[in-house]
Design an enzyme around this catalytic site. Structure first.
Site, PDB file in Angstrom:
ATOM      1  N   HIS A 121      46.470 -33.379  26.455  1.00  0.00           N
ATOM      2  CA  HIS A 121      46.558 -31.975  26.864  1.00  0.00           C
ATOM      3  C   HIS A 121      47.777 -31.264  26.274  1.00  0.00           C
ATOM      4  O   HIS A 121      47.771 -30.043  26.132  1.00  0.00           O
ATOM      5  CB  HIS A 121      46.595 -31.878  28.391  1.00  0.00           C
ATOM      6  CG  HIS A 121      45.322 -32.329  29.041  1.00  0.00           C
ATOM      7  ND1 HIS A 121      45.198 -32.487  30.394  1.00  0.00           N
ATOM      8  CD2 HIS A 121      44.118 -32.660  28.519  1.00  0.00           C
ATOM      9  CE1 HIS A 121      43.971 -32.889  30.691  1.00  0.00           C
ATOM     10  NE2 HIS A 121      43.308 -33.009  29.568  1.00  0.00           N
ATOM     11  N   PHE A 164      44.431 -39.850  31.965  1.00  0.00           N
ATOM     12  CA  PHE A 164      45.545 -39.898  31.013  1.00  0.00           C
ATOM     13  C   PHE A 164      45.853 -38.558  30.349  1.00  0.00           C
ATOM     14  O   PHE A 164      46.292 -38.507  29.200  1.00  0.00           O
ATOM     15  CB  PHE A 164      45.279 -40.956  29.937  1.00  0.00           C
ATOM     16  CG  PHE A 164      44.684 -42.228  30.475  1.00  0.00           C
ATOM     17  CD1 PHE A 164      45.298 -42.909  31.524  1.00  0.00           C
ATOM     18  CD2 PHE A 164      43.508 -42.739  29.972  1.00  0.00           C
ATOM     19  CE1 PHE A 164      44.751 -44.068  32.047  1.00  0.00           C
ATOM     20  CE2 PHE A 164      42.944 -43.899  30.481  1.00  0.00           C
ATOM     21  CZ  PHE A 164      43.563 -44.561  31.521  1.00  0.00           C
ATOM     22  N   CYS A 165      45.637 -37.458  31.081  1.00  0.00           N
ATOM     23  CA  CYS A 165      45.852 -36.115  30.533  1.00  0.00           C
ATOM     24  C   CYS A 165      45.146 -35.947  29.182  1.00  0.00           C
ATOM     25  O   CYS A 165      45.665 -35.310  28.262  1.00  0.00           O
ATOM     26  CB  CYS A 165      47.348 -35.821  30.407  1.00  0.00           C
ATOM     27  SG  CYS A 165      48.154 -35.624  32.006  1.00  0.00           S
ATOM     28  N   ALA A 166      43.958 -36.540  29.106  1.00  0.00           N
ATOM     29  CA  ALA A 166      43.090 -36.389  27.930  1.00  0.00           C
ATOM     30  C   ALA A 166      41.656 -36.378  28.449  1.00  0.00           C
ATOM     31  O   ALA A 166      40.810 -37.174  28.038  1.00  0.00           O
ATOM     32  CB  ALA A 166      43.314 -37.529  26.939  1.00  0.00           C
ATOM     33  N   CYS A 211      44.420 -35.715  36.433  1.00  0.00           N
ATOM     34  CA  CYS A 211      45.218 -36.689  35.681  1.00  0.00           C
ATOM     35  C   CYS A 211      45.477 -37.943  36.486  1.00  0.00           C
ATOM     36  O   CYS A 211      45.650 -39.020  35.937  1.00  0.00           O
ATOM     37  CB  CYS A 211      46.545 -36.063  35.249  1.00  0.00           C
ATOM     38  SG  CYS A 211      46.421 -35.035  33.778  1.00  0.00           S
TER      39      CYS A 211
END
Length: 456
Positions: A129, A375-377, A395
């Site tokens: 992100h 994982f902020c993805a 997240c």
């Protein structure tokens, strides 16, 4: 190369000394164990060498750039010499600028604020992100996740060829995925971008701690990374590369240090002349210790030798991947396939387990720290798990009870300070949990799975 073959290779060096290597943590089942820090992709432990260098400087702490006293002059020299060290570490070109920031996220937001008007940005959905979200004032094209390195280049080339109207453009790409650890074809993507008149910024947050990064060789326009992933303490980052867009943009922060001259006008307003150096985007008193810690980490990694560090990491990667391959219930997530080169970041799911429950058991019963979630993805993990990449998620851990299925994963990550015992304990723990189940009861609390101690 098999684990035994790598282990016999004399080029595999010992782990570097890091803070916390001897910390013990309690186990819910009783007793204590040395903590196995296997969440390097989030924050790597600080190198002991970095901590020692910072401690040696701390008594000489002083303000920078405008102080006349001896400590101020010494701190100024240390601050600016750190800029030189980072430029050398990144093999920057003549004329490139090194701007110190708070983190990779801060670096990419700084660059986003410096984009020319009507700039088009191209970014794969596979990005963290930090590099997926900053481009709010630009026209953004999000590219689907490629399944091979060649497909990544071809996808970008098609998107750039179709862009209209012709104007400034920027490509943002990771060097190594924070989810799969796979290396991206940065040099080839840079060539594709430049062939179509675009520039490229490299998110090296996961790459720089594991492999050498050469701005010159990769031919990227900018590179961004964080100190806390490079074995330095929290709170510092770097944006390095071409100076023209940065010099032409309004300062990222307005204030002292960014301004060269300030004067009142006769109409009551204020005229400001901004610096055209890196100071233009470094307003306020800088994080001198954070900057120095990054430089110290750059020196320590360079002196340790990336060839040796990469060999050791490949040795650990082989241990983990071969161990997980022996557990049929484990599915390792990958974009480019098993043979893709990668850094020490591996994400997986376990059949029949909620990811938060599994991670909680690793921590509470084995003293192993990993990461679970998206994982902020989010788009990337959703794609890898076979769900709609547009599905929203958090997240952190899902609000699901132990045993319930969740669209999240578990991530194990390691690096220069990881001893063999930590990854061996991790592989053993995975096998035992899958075969025998958790030895303790767990419950969901504030969105996280935690040991249930109410009856203890």
């Amino acid at each position: 190369m098999s684990v035994s073959a790598v282990a016999a290779d004399s080029s595999v060096c010992a782990p570097l000394s890091v803070l916390g290597r001897d910390v013990t943590v309690p186990l819910v089942t009783g007793g204590e164990v040395t903590y196995a820090a296997l969440d390097y992709a989030a924050s790597a432990p600080a190198l002991q060498r970095v901590w020692d260098d910072v401690a040696a400087y701390a008594p000489y702490y002083g303000s920078v750039h405008r102080g006349a006293g001896y400590l101020s002059q010494l701190s100024t020299d240390l601050f600016e010499n750190s800029r030189v060290t980072v430029a050398e570490f990144l093999d920057c070109r003549e004329g490139d600028q090194v701007v110190f920031t708070r983190s990779t996220t801060d670096s990419l937001n700084l660059l986003a604020a410096a984009l020319p008007a009507d700039c088009q940005v191209f970014v794969f959905e596979t990005e963290h992100h930090a590099s997926l979200l900053p481009w709010r004032d630009a026209r953004v094209t999000y590219l689907n996740a490629p399944r091979t390195a060649d497909q990544a280049v071809a996808t970008l080339e098609r998107a750039l060829a179709d862009r209209e109207p012709y104007g400034p453009a920027l490509v943002c790409v990771t060097g190594a995925s924070n989810v799969t650890g796979e290396l991206w074809p940065v040099k080839e993507l840079a060539a594709a971008a430049h062939a179509h008149g675009a520039r490229i910024v490299l998110d090296a947050a996961q790459l720089a701690p594991h492999h050498p990064v050469s701005v010159r060789e990769l031919d990227v326009d900018w590179v961004a990374f964080s100190g806390h992933k490079l074995y330095a303490p929290f709170g510092s980052g770097v944006l390095a590369g071409r100076s023209d867009w940065l010099q032409q943009a309004e300062p990222y922060l307005a204030g002292g240090g960014a301004s060269r001259k300030v004067a009142r006008r006769t109409d009551g307003g204020v005229d400001v002349e901004w610096h055209d150096t890196a100071a233009r985007h470094e307003a306020g008193s800088p994080n001198v210790i954070g900057v120095y810690s990054i430089a110290a980490a750059c020196k320590a990694l360079t002196e340790a030798g990336f060839d040796e560090l990469v060999a050791r990491e490949n040795h650990l990667i082989a241990k983990v991947r071969e161990g997980l391959a022996e557990v049929p219930a484990v599915k390792v997530l990958s974009l480019f396939g098993d043979d893709a080169p990668r850094v020490g970041v591996i994400s997986f799911v376990v059949e029949g387990w909620n990811s938060s429950h599994f991670a909680a058991a690793l921590s509470a019963e084995y003293g192993i720290g990993v990461r679970d979630g998206l994982f902020c993805a989010h788009p990337l993990v959703r794609t890898l798990l076979g769900s709609d990449p547009q599905t929203q998620g958090e997240c952190g851990a899902p609000e699901a009870a132990p045993g319930e299925k969740s669209l999240n994963a578990i991530r194990v990550s390691f690096g220069a300070g990881t001893p063999d015992e930590h990854v061996e304990r991790f592989v053993r723990a995975v096998k035992e949990l899958v075969a025998d189940g958790a030895r303790w009861n767990y419950r969901t609390e504030d969105g996280r799975c935690v040991p249930d101690t109410t009856g203890a």
